[in-house]
Design an enzyme around this catalytic site. Structure first.
Site, PDB file in Angstrom:
ATOM      1  N   TYR A   1      14.921 116.449  19.663  1.00 29.40           N
ATOM      2  CA  TYR A   1      13.626 115.754  19.557  1.00 29.40           C
ATOM      3  C   TYR A   1      12.438 116.672  19.798  1.00 29.40           C
ATOM      4  O   TYR A   1      11.292 116.297  19.571  1.00 29.40           O
ATOM      5  CB  TYR A   1      13.567 114.523  20.476  1.00 29.40           C
ATOM      6  CG  TYR A   1      13.707 114.807  21.961  1.00 29.40           C
ATOM      7  CD1 TYR A   1      12.699 115.442  22.683  1.00 29.40           C
ATOM      8  CD2 TYR A   1      14.851 114.420  22.647  1.00 29.40           C
ATOM      9  CE1 TYR A   1      12.821 115.695  24.032  1.00 29.40           C
ATOM     10  CE2 TYR A   1      14.991 114.658  24.004  1.00 29.40           C
ATOM     11  CZ  TYR A   1      13.971 115.296  24.685  1.00 29.40           C
ATOM     12  OH  TYR A   1      14.107 115.549  26.025  1.00 29.40           O
ATOM     13  N   GLU A   2      12.703 117.895  20.252  1.00 31.01           N
ATOM     14  CA  GLU A   2      11.602 118.843  20.426  1.00 31.01           C
ATOM     15  C   GLU A   2      11.205 119.458  19.093  1.00 31.01           C
ATOM     16  O   GLU A   2      10.234 120.213  19.009  1.00 31.01           O
ATOM     17  CB  GLU A   2      11.984 119.913  21.450  1.00 31.01           C
ATOM     18  CG  GLU A   2      12.131 119.326  22.837  1.00 31.01           C
ATOM     19  CD  GLU A   2      12.623 120.322  23.878  1.00 31.01           C
ATOM     20  OE1 GLU A   2      11.851 121.211  24.240  1.00 31.01           O
ATOM     21  OE2 GLU A   2      13.782 120.204  24.308  1.00 31.01           O
TER      22      GLU A   2
ATOM     23  N   SER B   1      18.793 116.823  32.893  1.00 30.06           N
ATOM     24  CA  SER B   1      17.528 116.473  33.553  1.00 30.06           C
ATOM     25  C   SER B   1      17.639 116.415  35.064  1.00 30.06           C
ATOM     26  O   SER B   1      18.533 115.768  35.597  1.00 30.06           O
ATOM     27  CB  SER B   1      17.051 115.095  33.083  1.00 30.06           C
ATOM     28  OG  SER B   1      16.712 115.132  31.731  1.00 30.06           O
TER      29      SER B   1
ATOM     30  N   HIS C   1      13.253 120.635  32.852  1.00 25.06           N
ATOM     31  CA  HIS C   1      14.177 121.615  32.280  1.00 25.06           C
ATOM     32  C   HIS C   1      13.579 122.993  32.498  1.00 25.06           C
ATOM     33  O   HIS C   1      12.552 123.330  31.913  1.00 25.06           O
ATOM     34  CB  HIS C   1      14.373 121.376  30.777  1.00 25.06           C
ATOM     35  CG  HIS C   1      15.137 120.134  30.474  1.00 25.06           C
ATOM     36  ND1 HIS C   1      16.489 120.122  30.308  1.00 25.06           N
ATOM     37  CD2 HIS C   1      14.727 118.863  30.335  1.00 25.06           C
ATOM     38  CE1 HIS C   1      16.886 118.891  30.061  1.00 25.06           C
ATOM     39  NE2 HIS C   1      15.834 118.102  30.076  1.00 25.06           N
TER      40      HIS C   1
ATOM     41  N   MET D   1      20.449 111.805  25.093  1.00 21.68           N
ATOM     42  CA  MET D   1      19.836 112.486  23.945  1.00 21.68           C
ATOM     43  C   MET D   1      20.273 113.941  23.836  1.00 21.68           C
ATOM     44  O   MET D   1      19.588 114.751  23.215  1.00 21.68           O
ATOM     45  CB  MET D   1      18.309 112.432  24.075  1.00 21.68           C
ATOM     46  CG  MET D   1      17.744 111.042  24.282  1.00 21.68           C
ATOM     47  SD  MET D   1      15.982 111.113  24.656  1.00 21.68           S
ATOM     48  CE  MET D   1      15.701 109.426  25.231  1.00 21.68           C
ATOM     49  N   SER D   2      21.405 114.285  24.468  1.00 24.99           N
ATOM     50  CA  SER D   2      21.769 115.707  24.499  1.00 24.99           C
ATOM     51  C   SER D   2      23.280 115.878  24.423  1.00 24.99           C
ATOM     52  O   SER D   2      23.989 114.993  23.956  1.00 24.99           O
ATOM     53  CB  SER D   2      21.244 116.320  25.804  1.00 24.99           C
ATOM     54  OG  SER D   2      21.923 115.766  26.913  1.00 24.99           O
TER      55      SER D   2
ATOM     56  N   HIS E   1      16.249 120.197  23.086  1.00 30.39           N
ATOM     57  CA  HIS E   1      16.766 118.991  22.438  1.00 30.39           C
ATOM     58  C   HIS E   1      16.289 118.904  20.990  1.00 30.39           C
ATOM     59  O   HIS E   1      15.248 119.437  20.632  1.00 30.39           O
ATOM     60  CB  HIS E   1      16.250 117.741  23.175  1.00 30.39           C
ATOM     61  CG  HIS E   1      16.621 117.701  24.618  1.00 30.39           C
ATOM     62  ND1 HIS E   1      15.959 118.446  25.559  1.00 30.39           N
ATOM     63  CD2 HIS E   1      17.588 117.021  25.269  1.00 30.39           C
ATOM     64  CE1 HIS E   1      16.508 118.210  26.745  1.00 30.39           C
ATOM     65  NE2 HIS E   1      17.499 117.358  26.595  1.00 30.39           N
TER      66      HIS E   1
ATOM     67  N   HIS F   1      10.963 108.486  32.575  1.00 26.23           N
ATOM     68  CA  HIS F   1      11.546 109.817  32.773  1.00 26.23           C
ATOM     69  C   HIS F   1      11.558 110.176  34.261  1.00 26.23           C
ATOM     70  O   HIS F   1      12.464 110.856  34.736  1.00 26.23           O
ATOM     71  CB  HIS F   1      10.752 110.842  31.957  1.00 26.23           C
ATOM     72  CG  HIS F   1      11.382 112.212  31.943  1.00 26.23           C
ATOM     73  ND1 HIS F   1      12.682 112.431  31.548  1.00 26.23           N
ATOM     74  CD2 HIS F   1      10.894 113.423  32.304  1.00 26.23           C
ATOM     75  CE1 HIS F   1      12.962 113.730  31.654  1.00 26.23           C
ATOM     76  NE2 HIS F   1      11.896 114.348  32.115  1.00 26.23           N
TER      77      HIS F   1
ATOM     78  N   ASN G   1      20.051 105.388  35.102  1.00 29.54           N
ATOM     79  CA  ASN G   1      19.393 104.088  34.945  1.00 29.54           C
ATOM     80  C   ASN G   1      20.323 103.169  34.158  1.00 29.54           C
ATOM     81  O   ASN G   1      21.210 103.644  33.445  1.00 29.54           O
ATOM     82  CB  ASN G   1      18.070 104.261  34.170  1.00 29.54           C
ATOM     83  CG  ASN G   1      18.279 104.947  32.818  1.00 29.54           C
ATOM     84  OD1 ASN G   1      18.396 106.168  32.742  1.00 29.54           O
ATOM     85  ND2 ASN G   1      18.374 104.145  31.773  1.00 29.54           N
TER      86      ASN G   1
ATOM     87  N   ALA H   1      21.744 113.462  32.097  1.00 21.04           N
ATOM     88  CA  ALA H   1      21.388 112.163  32.665  1.00 21.04           C
ATOM     89  C   ALA H   1      21.561 111.161  31.532  1.00 21.04           C
ATOM     90  O   ALA H   1      21.255 111.474  30.380  1.00 21.04           O
ATOM     91  CB  ALA H   1      19.952 112.183  33.152  1.00 21.04           C
TER      92      ALA H   1
HETATM   93  N1  HPA Z   1      18.717 106.428  27.129  1.00 23.87           N
HETATM   94  C1  HPA Z   1      18.692 107.635  26.528  1.00 23.87           C
HETATM   95  N2  HPA Z   1      18.647 108.770  27.203  1.00 23.87           N
HETATM   96  C2  HPA Z   1      18.642 108.699  28.535  1.00 23.87           C
HETATM   97  C3  HPA Z   1      18.659 107.478  29.225  1.00 23.87           C
HETATM   98  C4  HPA Z   1      18.702 106.275  28.468  1.00 23.87           C
HETATM   99  O1  HPA Z   1      18.725 105.145  29.006  1.00 23.87           O
HETATM  100  N3  HPA Z   1      18.636 107.779  30.549  1.00 23.87           N
HETATM  101  C5  HPA Z   1      18.621 109.137  30.656  1.00 23.87           C
HETATM  102  N4  HPA Z   1      18.617 109.704  29.445  1.00 23.87           N
END
Ligand code: HPA
Length: 279
Positions: free
Chosen positions: A91-92, A36, A67, A217-218, A89, A253, A241, A119
């Site tokens: 989730y898509e 990301s 993306h 998530m990747s 991903h 996001h 984060n 990320a």
């Molecule tokens: N959780 C899941 N996926 C993420 C996060 C998170 O805190 N930050 C960036 N991608």
């Protein structure tokens, strides 16, 4: 079976043949799959040629903001690379086998190594936003594997060894170069959750207890396939984060994309050093 009812090896062969023809036989040494907020545009790529992902046969195209669905072919420090922009991903809604087709195409083009970035939310206390973390190992909590489905021997082993999925020898080669640039990387275990919702604080407590330092998530599906096809892997998380319940406020996001923008320069230096030392 998926794209036009072709097997995965047939899809990969058609995609690689189309790219080889289009790019006059260009053979990348290293493939890059960026997370990301990062794209080829932020890297020092010479003689770049762009191919929209939807012009690569069978390749699924992404739906997520941030993306870019473009593959960029060129050179970094004189070494041929391909940046496979536009990761997809689980989730898509695609199968992981489809979502990881790009990794197989990178291998079929001739690459020997991949750099995979993402990320991620920081779980371990010292992993504050802006930190770069080398992925030492991962935990797959997707409840799924990209190797599920029909197997063909040409894809690699049916039962893939992941006891050293992330190439520590590559790390030992690149580390001195980073020291000389005053860049330090943290190191940790990345847990992949399905998403697309972020985790709950209780889930983050659970992830910490099972040994995860960062969450996203990747990446894990791509790494599994990379190992199946024999690519050397370097994985890196940009901590964007604090994970849920670990920082002040809520997760967005936009915050994740902003962290990517802020770290672009350092990431570019790390990636250049990785390309120079790639096996
Ligand atoms: N959780 C899941 N996926 C993420 C996060 C998170 O805190 N930050 C960036 N991608």
């Amino acid at each position: 079976m998926n794209s036009q009812n072709l097997s995965i090896p047939d899809q990969v062969r058609e995609a690689a043949e189309a790219l080889h023809t289009r790019l006059a036989g260009f053979t990348p040494a290293v493939g890059l799959i960026l997370g990301s907020g990062l794209s080829a545009g932020s890297l020092p790529i010479e003689d770049a040629v762009e191919v929209p992902a939807d012009e690569i046969p069978h390749l699924p195209v992404p739906t997520v903001v941030g993306h870019r669905g473009v593959w960029t072919f060129g050179k970094m420090g004189g070494r041929p690379v391909v940046v496979a922009g536009g990761r997809v991903h689980r989730y898509e809604g695609l199968s992981l086998a489809d979502a990881t087709l790009g990794v197989r195409i990178i291998r079929a083009l001739g690459a020997g190594a991949v750099i995979v970035t993402n990320a991620a939310g920081g779980i371990r206390e010292d992993l504050s936003p802006g930190t770069l973390m080398r992925i030492r190992d991962h935990i797959n909590l997707l409840g799924d594997s990209p190797l599920v489905g029909p197997h063909h021997d040409s894809m690699g082993a049916r039962f893939v060894d992941l006891s050293e999925a992330y190439d520590s020898a590559w790390w030992l080669r690149v580390a001195p170069r980073l020291v000389s640039k005053s860049i330090s990387l943290a190191e940790g275990v990345y847990a992949a959750c399905l998403g697309p919702e972020y985790e709950t604080p209780a889930e983050i407590d659970f992830l910490e207890q099972i040994g995860a330092d960062a969450v996203g998530m990747s990446t894990v599906p791509e790494v599994i396939v990379a190992r199946q096809v024999g690519l050397h892997v370097f994985g890196m998380s940009l901590i964007s984060n604090a994970a849920a319940g670990r920082g002040a406020g809520t997760l967005s996001h936009e915050e994740v994309l902003e962290a990517g923008r802020a770290a672009v320069e350092t990431l570019g230096s790390v990636i250049s050093a990785l390309v120079a030392t790639a096996p």
